[in-house]
Design an enzyme around this catalytic site. Structure first.
Site, short mmCIF file in Angstrom:
data_model
loop_
_atom_site.label_atom_id
_atom_site.label_comp_id
_atom_site.label_asym_id
_atom_site.label_seq_id
_atom_site.Cartn_x
_atom_site.Cartn_y
_atom_site.Cartn_z
N ASP A 163 45.41 -44.48 -2.22
CA ASP A 163 46.35 -45.20 -3.07
C ASP A 163 47.52 -45.76 -2.25
O ASP A 163 47.65 -45.48 -1.05
CB ASP A 163 46.86 -44.22 -4.14
CG ASP A 163 46.96 -44.86 -5.50
OD1 ASP A 163 47.19 -46.08 -5.56
OD2 ASP A 163 46.82 -44.13 -6.50
N TRP A 212 46.13 -52.23 -5.22
CA TRP A 212 46.23 -53.01 -6.46
C TRP A 212 46.36 -54.52 -6.19
O TRP A 212 47.00 -55.24 -6.95
CB TRP A 212 47.39 -52.54 -7.35
CG TRP A 212 47.68 -51.08 -7.23
CD1 TRP A 212 46.85 -50.08 -7.63
CD2 TRP A 212 48.84 -50.44 -6.67
NE1 TRP A 212 47.42 -48.87 -7.35
CE2 TRP A 212 48.64 -49.05 -6.77
CE3 TRP A 212 50.02 -50.92 -6.10
CZ2 TRP A 212 49.58 -48.14 -6.31
CZ3 TRP A 212 50.96 -50.01 -5.64
CH2 TRP A 212 50.74 -48.64 -5.75
N GLY A 213 45.85 -54.95 -5.06
CA GLY A 213 45.95 -56.38 -4.71
C GLY A 213 47.10 -56.69 -3.79
O GLY A 213 47.15 -57.77 -3.19
N ASP A 233 46.37 -51.08 -12.51
CA ASP A 233 45.53 -50.15 -13.26
C ASP A 233 45.02 -50.78 -14.55
O ASP A 233 45.76 -51.47 -15.25
CB ASP A 233 46.32 -48.87 -13.59
CG ASP A 233 46.53 -48.01 -12.36
OD1 ASP A 233 46.10 -48.42 -11.26
OD2 ASP A 233 47.13 -46.92 -12.50
C1 GLA Z 1 47.22 -45.27 -9.16
C2 GLA Z 1 45.80 -45.80 -9.08
C3 GLA Z 1 44.96 -45.17 -10.18
C4 GLA Z 1 44.98 -43.65 -10.08
C5 GLA Z 1 46.41 -43.16 -10.07
C6 GLA Z 1 46.52 -41.69 -9.74
O1 GLA Z 1 47.87 -45.68 -10.30
O2 GLA Z 1 45.80 -47.18 -9.18
O3 GLA Z 1 43.64 -45.65 -10.15
O4 GLA Z 1 44.30 -43.24 -8.91
O5 GLA Z 1 47.20 -43.86 -9.11
O6 GLA Z 1 47.84 -41.28 -9.83
#
Ligand code: GLA
Length: 535
Positions: A163, A212-213, A233
């Site tokens: 992450d 996330w991009g 997300d």
């Molecule tokens: C981020 C990721 C999610 C998940 C959470 C866990 O938001 O994008 O997919 O793994 O963290 O806290």
């Protein structure tokens, strides 16, 4: 005559020289999967974030999920990578090394991995590139990259999501920039370092980047990892959010050119089977993820699935287009009002996948032109509906489908009536553990059976050379099943533990494209107490 030949040769040499210069100037971008052969089709599995967040995960939940994944038929359909996501799995000890959270995972993280491997599944874990994970419940890898990757390898991880939370301190490349804002210029160096650390740890691991991009990973991450999140997300834990899912699909769709075998755009975990989704939405969502060659990582409670959820998530014909060995990501080729025609996805047998998505609120009659799939309108083609499992007779000049509001028609269009399904591999175990008591030389045997679900048999798996002297592997075939018979000989071995990761390679026989490499662990304990005999 001679002069002309010389002239032609001269031009040819000059051309070759120029071509060489050009290729030296722009070498083909390196793809990490070209070496490790991992995730040559989009990864499939289960990560619990969408349904559970990070809180309730513990060993029992993961084990129960593994059992449900097998008994529901998801394993047989190809779902294989399983793990707790941010499930409060570990902390950092006084020595700086990661240590399992034994209160939640009493068998330790290695023990959990063994449970998963013994059932023919692969082990997925989670960490973060920053100082802490997103909930801050676990340490991130910042400044511990090499040690942490060694821990993940020792736990026998096969898939690691990393992450991008709490990364403010990562502005290494530019000490002048120091503020609390996340700097997207840090993304590539940080993940590249983690890739180096993984390679140094020596275990083949699917690397799932999760920025996330941020930092546009689709432009550079194929050489670093196997998939990267393209969006934020898809859901807040416990709540499927349809409009958010459609936002993710729209953003991911545009990036289709970046995807291919071993390097995938990831619009996030599946929302199938979560509360609040209608059957139509479940079907439409799954179809979109299939045609986008998106990872199919389930994220619902597998212990409580309805028959309809299982039927949708295990539709082998839909999964077949997702797992197609050509690995092309489909995209929108035409829009008509609220109707979207998704195509641009040639399949391994020469057929084409098409998704007609009626995003509107009323039923619609939608026409698919043969030009949408690059065919002449005069062509006569067979059409197969992948949800009704019917093959419709020959069509000329396209095809009109009636699609209810919000629903889809997921089709395969082909010159041939055959519609074969590409292979999915289902193994009985990914772990063999041998124990030889006493110093006398012993011969021990254990087998791994790999079943192919798909239309065609595979050639024999080819075991990579370079096995240690104590192990030989012989492969035999019985139709769609193959046995990898492992023989261990302890002659001349000193007391102690031995371990090797065996790799076998294969090709999909219709397209002759490489299949994802098959890896499994073999442990041998010579003398000592030992935990396991045979398998
Ligand atoms: C981020 C990721 C999610 C998940 C959470 C866990 O938001 O994008 O997919 O793994 O963290 O806290």
């Amino acid at each position: 005559m001679r002069r002309t030949r010389l002239l032609i040769m001269g031009f040819a040499i000059a051309f070759l020289f120029l071509a060489q210069v050009a290729s030296a100037q722009s070498p083909a971008p390196k793809v990490r999967a070209a070496e490790d052969g991992l995730a040559l089709t989009p990864p499939m599995g289960w990560y619990p974030w969408n349904e559970f967040g990070q809180e309730p995960q513990n060993e029992q939940l993961v084990k129960d999920t593994v059992d449900a994944l097998i008994s529901s038929g998801l394993k047989e359909a190809g779902y294989v990578y399983v793990g707790p996501d941010e499930g409060i799995c570990f902390s950092r000890g006084a020595d700086g090394k990661l240590t399992s959270n034994l209160a939640r995972y009493p068998s330790g993280l290695r023990g959990l991995g063994d449970y998963i491997h013994q059932r023919g599944l692969k082990y997925a874990l989670y960490t973060d590139a920053g100082a802490r994970t997103c909930s801050k419940a676990m340490p991130g890898t910042e400044d511990h990259e090499f040690d942490d990757m060694a821990s993940f390898a020792a736990w026998r991880t096969d898939y690691l999501k990393v992450d991008w939370c709490n990364t403010q301190g990562l502005a290494h490349h530019s000490p002048a920039v120091h503020n609390d804002a996340m700097d997207e210029r840090d993304v590539a160096p940080a993940y590249t370092k983690l890739c180096d650390a993984q390679l140094a740890a020596g275990r083949p691991i699917v690397f799932s980047l999760c920025s996330w991009g941020v930092g546009e990973p689709w432009k550079w991450a194929a050489s670093v990892g196997h998939l990267w999140r393209t969006t934020g997300d898809i859901a807040n834990p416990g709540h499927a959010d349809w409009s958010n899912a459609m936002k993710n699909a729209a953003a991911n769709e545009k990036l289709y050119a970046a995807a291919g075998p071993g390097h995938w755009n990831d619009p996030d975990l599946l929302i199938n089977g979560m509360g609040g989704l209608s059957e139509t939405q479940n079907r439409s969502f799954f179809s979109l993820w299939c045609i986008m060659a998106a990872p199919l990582m389930a994220s619902n409670d597998l212990r409580k699935m309805t028959a309809s959820t299982i039927q949708i998530m295990t539709n082998r014909e839909a999964i077949g287009i997702n797992q197609d060995p050509l690995g092309v990501q489909g995209h929108i080729v035409r829009k008509e009002g609220q109707a979207e025609i998704w195509a641009g996805k040639p399949l391994f047998d020469g057929s084409q996948a098409v998704l007609v998505f009626n995003a509107g609120t009323a039923p619609a009659e939608i026409h698919v032109n043969w030009s949408d799939i690059g065919s002449a309108e005069s062509a006569t083609l067979y059409v197969r509906d992948l949800w009704t499992h019917q093959t419709m007779g020959k069509h000329r000049g396209g095809l009109t489908v009636n699609v209810p509001a919000g629903d889809v028609a997921l089709l395969r269009i082909s010159k041939s009536r055959a519609f074969p399904v590409p292979p999915v591999i289902v193994a009985d175990t990914y772990w063999l553990s041998f124990h030889a008591a006493g110093p006398a030389p012993q011969t021990l045997k254990g087998a791994i059976t790999v079943k192919i679900t798909g239309s065609d048999e595979l050639p024999l798996w080819k075991v990579r050379a370079g096995l240690p002297s104590w192990l030989t592997v012989a492969v035999t075939k019985h139709g769609k099943s193959q046995t990898l018979a492992n023989t261990v000989s302890t002659a001349g071995l000193a007391k102690g533990p031995y371990h090797v990761v065996v790799r076998a390679d294969n090709i999909e026989p219709v397209s002759r494209r490489p299949m994802s490499a098959l890896y499994y662990d073999v442990d041998l304990e010579v003398g000592g107490a030992g935990g396991h005999t045979g398998r």
